[in-house]
Design a protein around this motif. Structure first.
Motif, PDB file in Angstrom:
ATOM      1  N   ALA A  66       0.843  -1.195   0.000  1.00 60.14           N
ATOM      2  CA  ALA A  66       0.000   0.000   0.000  1.00 60.14           C
ATOM      3  C   ALA A  66       0.878   1.244   0.000  1.00 60.14           C
ATOM      4  O   ALA A  66       1.784   1.359   0.833  1.00 60.14           O
ATOM      5  N   THR A  67       0.616   2.165  -0.920  1.00 63.43           N
ATOM      6  CA  THR A  67       1.498   3.322  -1.069  1.00 63.43           C
ATOM      7  C   THR A  67       0.694   4.610  -1.207  1.00 63.43           C
ATOM      8  O   THR A  67      -0.458   4.609  -1.634  1.00 63.43           O
ATOM      9  N   VAL A  68       1.366   5.712  -0.860  1.00 65.77           N
ATOM     10  CA  VAL A  68       0.854   7.057  -1.107  1.00 65.77           C
ATOM     11  C   VAL A  68       1.983   7.834  -1.770  1.00 65.77           C
ATOM     12  O   VAL A  68       3.082   7.932  -1.218  1.00 65.77           O
ATOM     13  N   ALA A  69       1.744   8.378  -2.957  1.00 61.39           N
ATOM     14  CA  ALA A  69       2.782   9.059  -3.713  1.00 61.39           C
ATOM     15  C   ALA A  69       3.148  10.388  -3.073  1.00 61.39           C
ATOM     16  O   ALA A  69       2.344  11.020  -2.384  1.00 61.39           O
ATOM     17  N   GLY A  70       4.388  10.819  -3.329  1.00 60.58           N
ATOM     18  CA  GLY A  70       4.859  12.108  -2.845  1.00 60.58           C
ATOM     19  C   GLY A  70       6.258  11.981  -2.296  1.00 60.58           C
ATOM     20  O   GLY A  70       6.496  11.208  -1.355  1.00 60.58           O
ATOM     21  N   GLY A  71       7.222  12.731  -2.872  1.00 59.45           N
ATOM     22  CA  GLY A  71       8.615  12.636  -2.484  1.00 59.45           C
ATOM     23  C   GLY A  71       8.841  12.865  -1.001  1.00 59.45           C
ATOM     24  O   GLY A  71       8.238  13.747  -0.387  1.00 59.45           O
ATOM     25  N   SER A  72       9.724  12.048  -0.410  1.00 54.85           N
ATOM     26  CA  SER A  72      10.095  12.115   1.005  1.00 54.85           C
ATOM     27  C   SER A  72       8.907  11.903   1.935  1.00 54.85           C
ATOM     28  O   SER A  72       8.957  12.261   3.110  1.00 54.85           O
ATOM     29  N   GLY A  73       7.813  11.335   1.420  1.00 53.39           N
ATOM     30  CA  GLY A  73       6.677  10.993   2.259  1.00 53.39           C
ATOM     31  C   GLY A  73       5.810  12.161   2.688  1.00 53.39           C
ATOM     32  O   GLY A  73       5.053  12.050   3.661  1.00 53.39           O
ATOM     33  N   VAL A  74       5.879  13.288   1.961  1.00 48.62           N
ATOM     34  CA  VAL A  74       5.146  14.486   2.368  1.00 48.62           C
ATOM     35  C   VAL A  74       3.644  14.199   2.463  1.00 48.62           C
ATOM     36  O   VAL A  74       2.985  14.570   3.447  1.00 48.62           O
ATOM     37  N   ASN A  75       3.059  13.565   1.456  1.00 49.26           N
ATOM     38  CA  ASN A  75       1.626  13.261   1.464  1.00 49.26           C
ATOM     39  C   ASN A  75       1.311  12.039   2.326  1.00 49.26           C
ATOM     40  O   ASN A  75       0.287  11.990   3.021  1.00 49.26           O
ATOM     41  N   PHE A  76       2.180  11.071   2.277  1.00 51.95           N
ATOM     42  CA  PHE A  76       2.021   9.836   3.045  1.00 51.95           C
ATOM     43  C   PHE A  76       1.849  10.114   4.537  1.00 51.95           C
ATOM     44  O   PHE A  76       0.998   9.524   5.209  1.00 51.95           O
ATOM     45  N   LYS A  77       2.668  11.019   5.069  1.00 57.54           N
ATOM     46  CA  LYS A  77       2.660  11.261   6.519  1.00 57.54           C
ATOM     47  C   LYS A  77       1.325  11.822   6.986  1.00 57.54           C
ATOM     48  O   LYS A  77       0.868  11.508   8.093  1.00 57.54           O
ATOM     49  N   ALA A  78       0.695  12.648   6.159  1.00 58.12           N
ATOM     50  CA  ALA A  78      -0.619  13.184   6.524  1.00 58.12           C
ATOM     51  C   ALA A  78      -1.657  12.075   6.579  1.00 58.12           C
ATOM     52  O   ALA A  78      -2.508  12.026   7.492  1.00 58.12           O
ATOM     53  N   VAL A  79      -1.608  11.154   5.615  1.00 61.60           N
ATOM     54  CA  VAL A  79      -2.549  10.023   5.606  1.00 61.60           C
ATOM     55  C   VAL A  79      -2.285   9.112   6.806  1.00 61.60           C
ATOM     56  O   VAL A  79      -3.224   8.627   7.461  1.00 61.60           O
ATOM     57  N   LEU A  80      -1.011   8.885   7.107  1.00 60.09           N
ATOM     58  CA  LEU A  80      -0.664   8.022   8.235  1.00 60.09           C
ATOM     59  C   LEU A  80      -1.199   8.579   9.550  1.00 60.09           C
ATOM     60  O   LEU A  80      -1.756   7.844  10.372  1.00 60.09           O
TER      61      LEU A  80
END
Length: 425
Positions: A66-80
């Motif tokens: 399962a992934t969320v796109a965005g360099g260095s996890g910028v978008n991922f961290k908000a979803v997490l």
């Protein structure tokens, strides 16, 4: 240039041939959601290769990538954050070692300690103590499994291009601004390529290290260097001068776009972490030292700015027993020898086969020599030295600086942010 898909397929088949094919008995079963921001390039290929090898050994465990796109996890961290606070944690998730892990998830009591997993796998003897300290609390509880070591402070270029343009890799940012940049601009070449805001923060940390030196750079994070001091203000002045040498469309480019400007001959240099190796070798089929080359970012020779991708076990995850099996493989030398050559990183497990040139190319050999001999400092842009709350605020400071070039305001705002987020206490 070789076909990208052919290169990737050949390499994955090779490393799978090296991995164990023994099917584990009495495994737990079911889905394990592995939540990351690795959506493309070598990082995605590396994770896919490791999942494939794991699945051959543990066929009853289904890894959900399962992934969320965005360099260095910028978008991922908000979803997490939304998922963790909403009672829907993934089985395991990618998190940088250091403050990104400790100041948020460990401090909030959201992670399970993994000391028993370390004991079972012999990892206390296989991982560097300094790395274990970055993922532990004061009581010695360890909360994640490192899969790699990355270096942040690197400058990338194409040797033949520099020779044709009559320049060399600069030893200092002063040399870059006063000599290298004007020479390249006169030739119609963009001196340095740059991407969106997080890559600008990434550049700033290398500039700060090169201009301040190790002690003062570390002082930004432990409270002994004042953010409003003339020396720190000067790092923003220098960054502005470097940005004046960069592409005008920086805010529209990903880090991959900016890196490819170098190998396409549209820009001379780029400062980025060593995941660039994956883009250049796996995706583009280039030979290290020929199709691309690297030096420490100006002023940082002898210093290794590190970061590490790790995975932990959130409390309340749906399948903790199967997740522990996955984490055991992730932390093994076997798993890391599959993942890291494709990711463009060094293995964190010291028993990995780093001296095998069929796995680890010339870049990795040079990087390993530096990792084991250089002074080590931590990355801001990749979560090691500052809490996520500081980094989020620093993104806004950097965006304002990029458009306004006000060094005094940037330094003052960073000083306030450091106080608000408890930096240096």
């Amino acid at each position: 240039m070789k076909s990208k898909s052919k290169i990737i397929l050949i390499f994955i088949l090779f490393i799978l041939g090296l991995s164990s094919q023994v099917v584990a008995q009495d495994d737990p079963s079911g889905d394990v959601e592995v939540f990351t921001w690795w959506t493309g390039g070598g990082e995605a290929h590396g994770l896919a290769g490791m999942i494939e090898a794991f699945s051959k050994i543990h066929p009853d465990i289904n890894i959900v990538n399962a992934t969320v796109a965005g360099g260095s996890g910028v978008n991922f961290k908000a979803v997490l954050v939304s998922r963790m606070l909403g009672g829907d944690p993934p089985d395991t998730f990618q998190v940088h070692a250091g403050q990104e892990l400790n100041a948020l998830w460990v401090a909030a009591g959201r992670m399970e300690p993994l000391n028993d997993l370390y004991e079972e796998n012999g990892w206390f003897e296989q991982y560097p103590q300094g790395l274990i300290d970055l993922i532990s609390d004061e009581e010695g509880n360890v909360y994640s499994v490192p899969v790699n070591i990355h270096r942040s402070n690197l400058m990338w270029y194409v040797p033949a291009n520099l020779e044709a343009w009559g320049v060399t890799a600069p030893a200092s940012w002063e040399e870059f601004v006063t000599t290298t940049c004007p020479t390249l601009q006169e030739a119609g070449i963009i001196p340095i390529s740059l991407g969106q805001t997080w890559t600008q923060v990434h550049l700033w940390e290398s500039v700060a290290l090169g201009e301040l030196g190790v002690e003062a750079y570390n002082g930004l994070w432990n409270g002994t260097t004042e953010w409003t001091s003339p020396e720190v203000v000067a790092t923003f002045d220098r960054l502005g001068q470097i940005m004046d040498c960069a592409n005008d469309d920086m805010n529209a480019l990903s880090h991959q776009d900016a890196l490819l400007m170098v190998t396409e001959g549209r820009a001379a240099f780029n400062v980025m972490g060593d995941w660039a190796v994956s883009l250049y070798t796996v995706d583009e089929g280039l030979e290290p030292g020929v199709g691309f080359a690297w030096v420490p970012s100006p002023g940082t020779d002898g210093v290794f700015m590190m970061l590490s991708d790790t995975f932990g076990l959130p409390k309340g995850g749906p399948n903790p027993e199967a997740t522990r099996v996955w984490l055991s493989y992730l932390g093994s030398a076997e798993g890391q020898d599959i993942f890291n050559p494709l990711k463009g990183s060094l293995p964190a497990n010291t028993t990995a086969d780093i001296n095998n040139p069929e796995l680890y190319n010339a870049y990795f050999q040079a990087a390993y020599a530096d990792w084991t001999s250089n002074t080590i400092v931590g990355s801001l842009a990749h979560g090691l030295v500052a809490p996520q709350s500081f980094l989020d605020g620093f993104y806004a400071i950097m965006a304002a600086f990029q458009s306004g070039r006000d060094s005094l305001t940037a330094s003052s705002n960073a000083a306030v942010l450091a106080l608000q987020t408890g930096m240096g206490r």
